[in-house]
Design an enzyme around this catalytic site. Structure first.
Site, mmCIF file in Angstrom:
data_model
loop_
_atom_site.group_PDB
_atom_site.id
_atom_site.type_symbol
_atom_site.label_atom_id
_atom_site.label_comp_id
_atom_site.label_asym_id
_atom_site.label_seq_id
_atom_site.Cartn_x
_atom_site.Cartn_y
_atom_site.Cartn_z
ATOM 1 N N SER A 294 82.989 -31.451 -67.618
ATOM 2 C CA SER A 294 82.592 -31.747 -66.235
ATOM 3 C C SER A 294 83.211 -33.041 -65.726
ATOM 4 O O SER A 294 84.419 -33.128 -65.559
ATOM 5 C CB SER A 294 81.056 -31.782 -66.168
ATOM 6 N N ASP A 305 97.049 -35.865 -63.939
ATOM 7 C CA ASP A 305 97.740 -35.364 -62.748
ATOM 8 C C ASP A 305 98.551 -36.446 -62.041
ATOM 9 O O ASP A 305 99.595 -36.162 -61.445
ATOM 10 C CB ASP A 305 96.735 -34.755 -61.772
ATOM 11 N N LYS A 319 84.586 -27.005 -67.994
ATOM 12 C CA LYS A 319 83.480 -26.820 -67.051
ATOM 13 C C LYS A 319 83.919 -27.375 -65.698
ATOM 14 O O LYS A 319 83.778 -28.567 -65.424
ATOM 15 C CB LYS A 319 82.205 -27.524 -67.520
#
Length: 552
Positions: A294, A305, A319
C-alpha cells in the site's frame, strides 16, 4: 420491543427514510433486488431469534454475517463494530491509552513479548518474559475468556495493578503501572550505518509518519549523513497523505505522486507534492520485500518512477487499492475499497489476483503476457501487474525448518529470558554475538525441549511414497525409498550445527531486544541483513549506482 421486530422495522423504515421503496424502483431491478434481500435477511433473523434451539448473540451473529459477506469482495473492505472502534483508531492514529507493552499467548500463558521505549511499562520495571497472572485482581487462569490487552487498557492517569511470574523469582511480583497515551512510532529506529550512510526504518504510515521521517533525516544530516537507506520492508502501509508527504521529502514540489480512479468519478483525484523538498540530491536506496504494501509501495514506486533512488530487495506485496472509511449507524464503521491508485509512470501496482499468493504473501512470477510496460522519467522500463519490482532483486531467504520450529515453539524467546536473567549486562547490540561456548550452552538447554519438525525433503519423500503405493510402484522402489529416508532423516543436534549461523542470528536479535528493546533487535540484525549489505556495497560503487538509474 422484541429485537427481531425492531430489526424488521429498521430495515423497512431505513428504505423509506432514504427515499427508497419497493414501488419507486419497480423498474430498477438492482434496487428491487437490494430491498428484497434485505427483507429476506430481516425475516430470516427473526425466525432464528424466535425458534433456534439455543440462545443466540445478535451482535455476534450480525458481525459474522457481515464479515462473511465482505469476504467475497477484496481483503481490505472491513466492518468495524462499536467495540472495535478503539482498535481502529489505534490503527490509524498510532495512539492508545495503555501501558506500552505487547502481550501475547505462549502455551496458554499471557506473556510480555515486548516493551516500548519510554512508555509506562518500561518505567514501571515490567520485564519482557513476565507472565501476567492477574490484572487488577482478575485471575487470568480462572478467567479463560478474559482479554489481557483490553483489561490493561484504560483511562489516562489511572493505575493498573499486575501480578506477574518472573523468571528466577519464586513468589509473584506485584507491578503497578500508570496508564498514559502510548504513541506507536512509525520510525522505531534511525541511525548511522557508517561515517556517511544514514538509515531510517519506516514501519508504518499513521498520522505522524511524515514528521518522524523528516526529523530523522534532519538529525542524520547533522551527524554527517551523505547517503540514505530507507527501509520499508514489513511495512503494511497506512494513510495515503503520509505516503505523499514522505515522497515530497525527496521529489520537487508540484510533482505528481499518485492518482486514484474508482467508480465514483467525482472522487478521482491526482495528488501532488505540496511542499518544498528537503533534499533532491542525496543518493537514496529503498529496501523492499513481499510485505511492503500500500503506502509503502507508493513511496518505493514513486522513488523508482522518478529515478530518484535505487530499490533493493524483493517484489512488493501488490496492494494498489484505496480504502475510504464510511460512518455507519450506532457508532460502527465500514472501511471500503473505493479506487485503485496509479503512480507517476501510469502503472497500477495492484496484483492481478489478490486472492492467490505464495506462502510468504508475495504474488510470485507474473506472466509477461499479463504485464504492461511503462517508463520511468529517465525512460527505464517498469511493469504493472503485481507490486513494485526492485532494481536489484535479492533472494528471499527462507528459514530452515529447525529455525522455524525453535521460533514457533517460543524457545528462542524463552532462552533469551533465561540469558537476560543470567547476564545483567551485554555489549551494545551492534557488537553483541553469542560465543561458541554460549551457543553450546543453548544446545544443551534445548536438548530436552519439544520442538520436532519435518523438513521439506521428508515431506516430499512422504508424498513420493504415497504416490508410489497409489500407482502400485512401491514394491519396485521401496528399498531406494528406505535408503533415502535413512539418509535424509533429520537429527536435531546435527541441524543445530548445520544451521548454527541462522539460529545464532535469531538468538542474537532476540537477546539484544531483551536488553535494548526494538532498537536492539534492529541493530543486532545488521550483521546478517542481505539487503542492507547489498545497499552498503552499492553505495561504495557510485558509478554503478548512477548507471542503474539511467536508461538502458
Amino acid at each position: 420491543m422484541h429485537l427481531s421486530k425492531r430489526l424488521t422495522l429498521f430495515a423497512t423504515a431505513g428504505l423509506v427514510a432514504g427515499g427508497i421503496s419497493l414501488f419507486s424502483f419497480k423498474n430498477d431491478d438492482r434496487f428491487f433486488e437490494i430491498a428484497r434481500n434485505l427483507d429476506i435477511y430481516a425475516t430470516l433473523f427473526k425466525e432464528l431469534n424466535m425458534y433456534y434451539v439455543d440462545e443466540i448473540n445478535p451482535n455476534r451473529m450480525v458481525k459474522s454475517s457481515i464479515d462473511a459477506m465482505l469476504k467475497g469482495l477484496d481483503p481490505y473492505t472491513n466492518f468495524y463494530a462499536e467495540d472495535e472502534i478503539e482498535d481502529y483508531m489505534t490503527m490509524t492514529t498510532g495512539r492508545y491509552n495503555g501501558i506500552g507493552a505487547v502481550i501475547g499467548q505462549r502455551q496458554g500463558k499471557n506473556v510480555v513479548l515486548m516493551i516500548y521505549e519510554g512508555t509506562p511499562a518500561e518505567k514501571s520495571g515490567l520485564q519482557i518474559g513476565d507472565e501476567i497472572l492477574k490484572i487488577d485482581g482478575v485471575d487470568l487462569k480462572s478467567r479463560k475468556d478474559a482479554d489481557a490487552g483490553k483489561l490493561i487498557k484504560g483511562q489516562n492517569n489511572t493505575a493498573v495493578k499486575l501480578a506477574v511470574k518472573r523468571y528466577g523469582v519464586t513468589a509473584p511480583v506485584e507491578v503497578t503501572v500508570m496508564r498514559d497515551v502510548v504513541k506507536m512510532t512509525n520510525v522505531p529506529y534511525y541511525g548511522m550505518l557508517s561515517d556517511d550512510v544514514g538509515y531510517i526504518d519506516l514501519k508504518d504510515f499513521t498520522a505522524t509518519a511524515s514528521r518522524e521521517v523528516r526529523t530523522a533525516v534532519q538529525e542524520l544530516k547533522g551527524k554527517g549523513m551523505k547517503k540514505l537507506v530507507l527501509d520499508v520492508r514489513e511495512n503494511p502501509g497506512g494513510l495515503l497523505n503520509m505516503a505523499i508527504d514522505i515522497c515530497n521529502i525527496f521529489i520537487p514540489k508540484d510533482s505528481e505522486v499518485v492518482t486514484t480512479k474508482g467508480k465514483v468519478t467525482e472522487w478521482n483525484k491526482t495528488y501532488t507534492a505540496m511542499n518544498a523538498p528537503m533534499d533532491l540530491e542525496i543518493p537514496l536506496i529503498v529496501l523492499t520485500n513481499s510485505h511492503s504494501a500500500s503506502a509503502a509501495e507508493i513511496v518505493s514506486g514513486v522513488i523508482q518512477d522518478y529515478d530518484r533512488g535505487v530499490l533493493i530487495g524483493q517484489r512488493t506485496y501488490g496492494k494498489g487499492l484505496v480504502q475510504t472509511t464510511r460512518e455507519l449507524s450506532f457508532n460502527t464503521k465500514l472501511k471500503i475499497t473505493t479506487a485503485k491508485y496509479y503512480i507517476p509512470s501510469g502503472r497500477c501496482i495492484q496484483a492481478i489476483d489478490y486472492s492467490h499468493r505464495n506462502p510468504d504473501g508475495s504474488v510470485g512470477k507474473i506472466p509477461d503476457s499479463l504485464q504492461t510496460a511503462f517508463k520511468t522519467k529517465a525512460g527505464r522500463p517498469v511493469y504493472d501487474g503485481g507490486g513494485v519490482l526492485p532494481d536489484l532483486v535479492t533472494e528471499n531467504q527462507l528459514a530452515a525448518p529447525i529455525a522455524q520450529s525453535l521460533t514457533n515453539k517460543g524457545l528462542i524467546f524463552d532462552y533469551a529470558v533465561k540469558y537476560r536473567h543470567d547476564h545483567p549486562t551485554i555489549k551494545p547490540a551492534r557488537e553483541f554475538r553469542l560465543t561458541d561456548a554460549e551457543y553450546a550452552d543453548f544446545m544443551k538447554w534445548v536438548a530436552n525441549k519439544d520442538y520436532d519438525y519435518t523438513t521439506q525433503v521428508e515431506k516430499d519423500l512422504g508424498t513420493l511414497e504415497a504416490s508410489a503405493k497409489k500407482e502400485k510402484y512401491f514394491d519396485l522402489i521401496q528399498d531406494q525409498l528406505k535408503s533415502l529416508k535413512t539418509k535424509m532423516s533429520h537429527s536435531k543436534d546435527a541441524d543445530l550445527m548445520t544451521f548454527r549461523n541462522e539460529v545464532r542470528a535469531l538468538l542474537d536479535e532476540e537477546i539484544a531486544g531483551h536488553y535494548y528493546l526494538q532498537k536492539g533487535i534492529k541493530e543486532a540484525s545488521f550483521a546478517d541483513d542481505t539487503e542492507l549489505k547489498a545497499a552498503l556495497d552499492l553505495f561504495k560503487d557510485m558509478n554503478r549506482y548512477n548507471s542503474i538509474l539511467k536508461k538502458k
